[in-house]
Design a protein around this motif. Structure first.
Motif, PDB file in Angstrom:
ATOM      1  N   ASN A 146       0.897  -1.326  -0.100  1.00  0.00           N
ATOM      2  CA  ASN A 146       0.214   0.068  -0.021  1.00  0.00           C
ATOM      3  C   ASN A 146       0.763   1.308   0.034  1.00  0.00           C
ATOM      4  O   ASN A 146       0.406   2.512  -0.044  1.00  0.00           O
ATOM      5  CB  ASN A 146      -0.995  -0.003   1.132  1.00  0.00           C
ATOM      6  N   GLN A 147       2.261   1.065   0.193  1.00  0.00           N
ATOM      7  CA  GLN A 147       3.276   2.289   0.214  1.00  0.00           C
ATOM      8  C   GLN A 147       3.710   2.508  -1.340  1.00  0.00           C
ATOM      9  O   GLN A 147       4.382   3.216  -1.677  1.00  0.00           O
ATOM     10  CB  GLN A 147       4.075   2.265   1.086  1.00  0.00           C
ATOM     11  N   ILE A 148       3.121   1.356  -2.280  1.00  0.00           N
ATOM     12  CA  ILE A 148       3.707   1.799  -3.584  1.00  0.00           C
ATOM     13  C   ILE A 148       3.456   3.270  -4.185  1.00  0.00           C
ATOM     14  O   ILE A 148       2.359   3.643  -4.048  1.00  0.00           O
ATOM     15  CB  ILE A 148       3.456   0.826  -4.575  1.00  0.00           C
ATOM     16  N   SER A 149       4.381   3.573  -4.952  1.00  0.00           N
ATOM     17  CA  SER A 149       4.030   5.006  -5.538  1.00  0.00           C
ATOM     18  C   SER A 149       3.231   5.076  -6.814  1.00  0.00           C
ATOM     19  O   SER A 149       2.444   5.943  -7.110  1.00  0.00           O
ATOM     20  CB  SER A 149       5.478   5.699  -5.971  1.00  0.00           C
ATOM     21  N   ARG A 150       3.264   3.919  -7.501  1.00  0.00           N
ATOM     22  CA  ARG A 150       2.588   3.662  -8.844  1.00  0.00           C
ATOM     23  C   ARG A 150       1.687   2.335  -8.820  1.00  0.00           C
ATOM     24  O   ARG A 150       2.021   1.609  -8.150  1.00  0.00           O
ATOM     25  CB  ARG A 150       3.381   3.702 -10.031  1.00  0.00           C
ATOM     26  N   ASP A 151       0.313   2.692  -9.004  1.00  0.00           N
ATOM     27  CA  ASP A 151      -0.616   1.464  -9.010  1.00  0.00           C
ATOM     28  C   ASP A 151      -0.315   0.265  -9.831  1.00  0.00           C
ATOM     29  O   ASP A 151       0.316   0.616 -10.943  1.00  0.00           O
ATOM     30  CB  ASP A 151      -1.943   1.919  -9.415  1.00  0.00           C
ATOM     31  N   PRO A 152      -0.422  -0.877  -9.278  1.00  0.00           N
ATOM     32  CA  PRO A 152       0.155  -1.941 -10.044  1.00  0.00           C
ATOM     33  C   PRO A 152      -0.604  -2.105 -11.515  1.00  0.00           C
ATOM     34  O   PRO A 152       0.489  -2.450 -12.525  1.00  0.00           O
ATOM     35  CB  PRO A 152      -0.537  -3.306  -9.388  1.00  0.00           C
ATOM     36  N   LEU A 153      -1.688  -1.480 -11.784  1.00  0.00           N
ATOM     37  CA  LEU A 153      -2.404  -1.796 -13.288  1.00  0.00           C
ATOM     38  C   LEU A 153      -1.662  -0.614 -14.053  1.00  0.00           C
ATOM     39  O   LEU A 153      -1.576  -0.818 -15.152  1.00  0.00           O
ATOM     40  CB  LEU A 153      -3.862  -1.506 -13.069  1.00  0.00           C
ATOM     41  N   GLU A 154      -1.125   0.579 -13.459  1.00  0.00           N
ATOM     42  CA  GLU A 154      -0.567   1.747 -13.964  1.00  0.00           C
ATOM     43  C   GLU A 154       0.975   1.069 -14.540  1.00  0.00           C
ATOM     44  O   GLU A 154       1.129   1.279 -15.606  1.00  0.00           O
ATOM     45  CB  GLU A 154      -0.360   2.685 -13.160  1.00  0.00           C
ATOM     46  N   LEU A 155       1.520   0.331 -13.854  1.00  0.00           N
ATOM     47  CA  LEU A 155       2.756  -0.555 -14.177  1.00  0.00           C
ATOM     48  C   LEU A 155       2.573  -1.337 -15.405  1.00  0.00           C
ATOM     49  O   LEU A 155       3.382  -1.402 -16.457  1.00  0.00           O
ATOM     50  CB  LEU A 155       3.405  -1.152 -13.254  1.00  0.00           C
ATOM     51  N   VAL A 156       1.284  -2.157 -15.432  1.00  0.00           N
ATOM     52  CA  VAL A 156       1.171  -2.922 -16.517  1.00  0.00           C
ATOM     53  C   VAL A 156       0.679  -2.049 -17.562  1.00  0.00           C
ATOM     54  O   VAL A 156       1.305  -2.269 -18.705  1.00  0.00           O
ATOM     55  CB  VAL A 156      -0.208  -3.525 -16.117  1.00  0.00           C
ATOM     56  N   ARG A 157       0.042  -1.001 -17.565  1.00  0.00           N
ATOM     57  CA  ARG A 157      -0.200  -0.202 -18.478  1.00  0.00           C
ATOM     58  C   ARG A 157       1.123   0.426 -19.393  1.00  0.00           C
ATOM     59  O   ARG A 157       1.184   0.457 -20.628  1.00  0.00           O
ATOM     60  CB  ARG A 157      -0.835   1.022 -18.388  1.00  0.00           C
ATOM     61  N   GLN A 158       2.042   0.692 -18.431  1.00  0.00           N
ATOM     62  CA  GLN A 158       3.304   1.247 -19.122  1.00  0.00           C
ATOM     63  C   GLN A 158       4.065   0.151 -19.768  1.00  0.00           C
ATOM     64  O   GLN A 158       4.839   0.515 -20.640  1.00  0.00           O
ATOM     65  CB  GLN A 158       4.101   1.949 -17.844  1.00  0.00           C
TER      66      GLN A 158
END
Length: 381
Positions: free
Chosen positions: A285-297
């Motif tokens: 929950n402290q990650i700076s970018r959402d996991p699905l945003e990382l998938v998108r990139q």
């Protein structure tokens, strides 16, 4: 043949998710004939090789009735060794997705790979940017303002660029079929003197670009190599047996969703051969970018016809001294590394040097030769 990598004696039941009898999982086992994908439904394992000879193909056939495979019995009594739960998927990873991780990368860079210089640099940097870097959303106007302030102070770094800038760091961690699984040896370069495990949640993404499940991973990192130059990332990350995944991929369903990934709490223990013990923690929950945003990139200008796995990064940054004061942590051969979270289970590996780990010899040619000999390549679409 996969599975030649020496296996640590682990109790499979101890490594399964707390609710393994309720979830839906996919993975791979080593049978007498060769590697086979499995589907685990309501605690029962099924060999799916006659339906889909690879995990990549199985992922594209979901949802699929487990009964279409060959029943192997209850998962906790499975006699076949688990392999890494993926095969043809590209193994991708994201770096510097947590603020603390960003600071540690700056420390590596400023220390030029010298662990003894890290303590003083760490204190100085955290005093200047430790609080503010946690308060900004990557790519936002506030992030741009922080970047300008750090440049003015002479504290800017390429690691802070990917931590708070618009573009995430996404790289290829290891070749297809090179990952190891539960109980296997995991490798560090024999010429590395500063390194650590990286406990992470790893998404499984299908060919259509949809995240369909998650597993645990160890993205082994050589801090001295990457600290000397970011251009050494390949040597720091991609070595024999340097990437572990497992024990299984838990598929998303009504009871296990991407929100479980977003809120996962990872525990890490390292038990050294000399009696040393380190305990660590990483909160997703402290990650700076959402996991699905990382998938998108990852997918922004690329396709993955066999799907991919995506390491999401880690909050864990070991600074506890192991030997000499001020030198922090580094691995020793014989370390037993355990990464766990209740809904994904526990991934356990033993550290060796990459030179001493079993050579990786079962690649794509060997896999398809094996599948052809077993008559599994017909009607695979």
């Amino acid at each position: 043949m996969p599975g030649e990598n020496s296996l640590l004696a682990v109790n499979l039941t101890d490594c399964l998710p707390a609710d393994w009898r309720e979830g839906l999982f996919i993975g791979r086992v080593l049978t007498a004939a060769g590697p086979s994908p499995i589907l685990v439904d309501k605690g029962i394992a099924y060999d799916m090789s006659q339906v889909a000879p690879t995990v990549a193909q199985l992922a594209e056939k979901l949802p699929l009735a487990a009964a279409s495979g060959e029943e192997l019995g209850p998962l906790d009594t499975l006699a076949l060794p688990l392999l890494s739960p993926v095969d043809l998927q590209c193994v991708k990873a994201c770096g510097v997705t947590f603020a603390l991780s960003a600071i540690e990368r700056v420390i590596e860079e400023r220390a030029r790979g010298d662990a003894s210089a890290a303590a003083e640099i760490r204190g100085r940097l955290e005093e200047r940017v430790g609080g503010s870097i946690r308060a900004v959303v990557p790519g936002s106007a506030e992030a741009a303002a922080l970047k300008a302030a750090l440049i003015e102070d002479g504290l800017w770094s390429q690691y802070l660029e990917v931590a708070i800038g618009p573009d995430a760091e996404v790289f290829t961690k290891s070749p297809v079929l090179s990952t190891v699984g539960l109980g296997a040896e995991i490798g560090i370069r024999s010429d590395s003197t500063w390194n650590n495990p990286e406990p992470e949640v790893v998404l499984l993404v299908n060919a259509a670009g949809s995240a369909i499940g998650a597993t645990l991973g160890n993205d082994v990192n050589l801090r001295d190599f990457e600290g000397r130059s970011a251009l050494l990332l390949g040597k720091a990350k991609d070595n024999n047996a340097s990437c572990s995944l497992g024990p299984l991929v838990r598929l998303f369903d009504e009871d296990f969703t991407i929100d479980d990934v977003r809120n996962a709490e990872l525990e890490l223990t390292i038990d050294g051969p000399e009696g040393y013990r380190l305990e660590g923690h990483s909160s997703m929950n402290q990650i700076s970018r959402d996991p699905l945003e990382l998938v998108r990139q990852t997918l922004s200008e690329h396709q993955y016809p066999d799907g991919f796995t995506l390491f999401l990064g880690t909050l864990f940054a070991p600074v506890q001294d192991r030997d000499e004061p001020g030198r922090g942590f580094t691995h020793k051969v014989g370390d037993v590394v355990a990464i766990s979270t209740p809904r994904l289970g526990k991934l356990v590996n033993t550290v060796v040097t990459s030179k001493d780990a079993a050579p990786w010899s079962f690649g794509l040619t060997a896999l398809f030769t094996n599948l052809a000999a077993r008559g599994l390549l017909k009607e695979t679409a």
